[in-house]
Design a protein around this motif. Sequence first.
Motif, short mmCIF file in Angstrom:
data_model
loop_
_atom_site.label_atom_id
_atom_site.label_comp_id
_atom_site.label_asym_id
_atom_site.label_seq_id
_atom_site.Cartn_x
_atom_site.Cartn_y
_atom_site.Cartn_z
N ARG A 4 47.01 -0.94 14.50
CA ARG A 4 46.44 -2.01 14.18
C ARG A 4 45.54 -2.61 15.64
N GLN A 5 45.03 -3.46 15.30
CA GLN A 5 44.24 -3.95 16.36
C GLN A 5 44.12 -5.69 16.09
N LYS A 9 38.73 -8.60 18.44
CA LYS A 9 38.42 -7.15 19.44
C LYS A 9 37.72 -5.96 17.89
N TRP A 10 38.12 -6.04 17.29
CA TRP A 10 37.91 -5.09 16.09
C TRP A 10 36.68 -5.46 15.73
N HIS A 13 34.67 -4.52 18.85
CA HIS A 13 34.37 -3.06 18.79
C HIS A 13 33.50 -2.20 17.82
N VAL A 64 38.15 -1.38 6.41
CA VAL A 64 39.00 -0.86 7.74
C VAL A 64 39.22 0.82 7.99
N ILE A 67 40.56 2.50 13.61
CA ILE A 67 40.70 1.21 14.61
C ILE A 67 40.88 2.40 16.41
N CYS A 68 40.09 1.06 17.00
CA CYS A 68 39.71 1.75 18.62
C CYS A 68 40.38 1.35 19.47
N ARG A 71 34.80 -0.19 23.65
CA ARG A 71 33.99 -0.21 22.29
C ARG A 71 33.06 0.60 22.79
N LEU A 80 33.97 2.63 12.38
CA LEU A 80 35.48 2.00 12.18
C LEU A 80 35.58 1.49 10.70
#
Length: 80
Positions: A4-5, A9-10, A13, A64, A67-68, A71, A80
């Motif tokens: 998860r993120q 932030k996702w 990214h 989604v 998850i990274c 960036r 992503l």
Amino acid sequence: SEDRQRIDKWLWHARMVRTRTDAAALTTAGFVRLNGKRMTAAAHPVRVGDMVTLALDRLWVLRVEGICGRRGDAPAARAL
């Protein structure tokens, strides 16, 4: 955790916004939905398989796929 993120932030990214601050502002302003529910907290987690709806210049509906940790370039963002 790697499964998860944070939603801000996702979005950053995935290169949907230029800065993470912009992503947080869009989220708190109510322009981001996660699985159909309006998000108002930038720290809300997203997971693989979630649907993110973003109202910018047009309506973006994104699933989604990953998850990274950092960036990357544009091809990495599209994954992503």
